[in-house]
Design an enzyme around this catalytic site. Sequence first.
Site, PDB file in Angstrom:
ATOM      1  N   GLY A   7     -10.011   8.061  -2.826  1.00 16.77           N
ATOM      2  CA  GLY A   7      -8.628   7.653  -2.593  1.00 16.77           C
ATOM      3  C   GLY A   7      -8.574   6.140  -2.557  1.00 16.77           C
ATOM      4  N   GLY A  12      -7.900   2.807   1.345  1.00 17.00           N
ATOM      5  CA  GLY A  12      -9.208   3.139   0.791  1.00 17.00           C
ATOM      6  C   GLY A  12      -9.853   1.928   0.129  1.00 17.00           C
ATOM      7  CG  ASN A 101       0.500   6.674   8.240  1.00 22.25           C
ATOM      8  OD1 ASN A 101      -0.063   6.086   9.146  1.00 22.25           O
ATOM      9  ND2 ASN A 101       1.186   6.060   7.300  1.00 22.25           N
ATOM     10  CE  LYS A 192       0.194   3.980  12.174  1.00 20.05           C
ATOM     11  NZ  LYS A 192      -0.631   4.347  11.061  1.00 20.05           N
ATOM     12  CG  ASN A 196       3.398   6.190  10.728  1.00 20.92           C
ATOM     13  OD1 ASN A 196       2.321   6.599  11.128  1.00 20.92           O
ATOM     14  ND2 ASN A 196       3.497   5.029  10.100  1.00 20.92           N
TER      15      ASN A 196
HETATM   16  O1  PAF Z   1       2.671   3.576   7.176  1.00 16.46           O
HETATM   17  C1  PAF Z   1       2.768   2.358   7.396  1.00 16.46           C
HETATM   18  O2  PAF Z   1       3.312   1.563   6.616  1.00 16.46           O
HETATM   19  C2  PAF Z   1       2.134   1.824   8.673  1.00 16.46           C
HETATM   20  O3  PAF Z   1       1.565   2.914   9.358  1.00 16.46           O
HETATM   21  C3  PAF Z   1       3.072   1.036   9.597  1.00 16.46           C
HETATM   22  C4  PAF Z   1       2.391   0.906  10.944  1.00 16.46           C
HETATM   23  C5  PAF Z   1       4.419   1.678   9.752  1.00 16.46           C
HETATM   24  C6  PAF Z   1       3.223  -0.392   9.124  1.00 16.46           C
HETATM   25  O4  PAF Z   1       3.877  -0.519   7.898  1.00 16.46           O
END
Ligand code: PAF
Length: 315
Positions: A7, A12, A101, A192, A196
């Site tokens: 990836g 990556g 994420n 997180k 997001n």
């Molecule tokens: O997905 C993303 O872009 C990041 O996790 C974050 C923390 C929102 C920063 O852009």
Amino acid sequence: MKLLVLGAGAVGSLLAARLSAAGHPVELVARPDHADAIRARGLRVVGTSPGTFHPSALDDLAEAAPPDAVLLTVKTFDLASASGRLARRFPRLPPTLLPQNGLGIERTVEAAIRASAGEDAEAVLVRASNSIPVTLVGPGVVRQAGVGEIVLRDPASGGPARDAAALFVTLLDRAGIPVRLVDDLERELWRKALINAAINPVTALHRVPNGRLLELPYREEATGLLREAQRAAALAGFEFSDREADADFERVARATAENRSSMLQDRDRGRPTEVDAISGEILRVAVAQGVDLPRTRAVVERLRATVGAARTEPS
Ligand code: PAF
């Protein structure tokens, strides 16, 4: 230690660059234009800790040598198919890092590996929460826009993957990548996911950088999504007060103000987004307990509808 990075998006590529600079032979499976550029000119990191690095770029997983550890850095929408290909290529999977994420990532990977290789991968899969701000600028070039960190479950807190986690702690630490260890990784993953869920859909739908969410009307939209995500987190057993959630949102939006979120970058490229693994999972958790999240449901539907229309659709 031979490393495979499967990836070659922003995260990556950056990890491949940093780990190769630490002296490891790193193979990075990349799309042909990115792989060609890396072979011709090296992998350039601009911004924080800049330099040119030399992982070996491969066009295909079939060319990869058996690795001692894998960083599985594909996007969530490619995760099931990439995990299946990886398990067929290397049925005895070595320690494998999952820094995506979203929520429910291990479940997706474990199911794909079991279906493809009949193996139980619980002891080798190491879930991580990653906040290193990085963008793929173009073939052969990524921009790191700040420091960030990788959060891992403390190997000392036990669990089937503790040895695999200990390996990644050493690898990342020696490559100069900030690592934070926690006992309760699930709570960090929800933290997180809340960030997001508030930032990514709003930036992607309106095509604005993260910092614009500190202003109205975007702030209101992001806060509405954040409150719904907190509700789902509470249903899953993780309480985040408004104060704590707002502070996290504010901190990340400020620290990454100039960034285009990963979901906006995907939309810009006309690729699917990670909305299903972020907002879709949050919605799934709430609905399973009889609670609807109307704002979250609406962004999931709107973002699913943008796929393939990204280059032509106005914001
Ligand atoms: O997905 C993303 O872009 C990041 O996790 C974050 C923390 C929102 C920063 O852009």
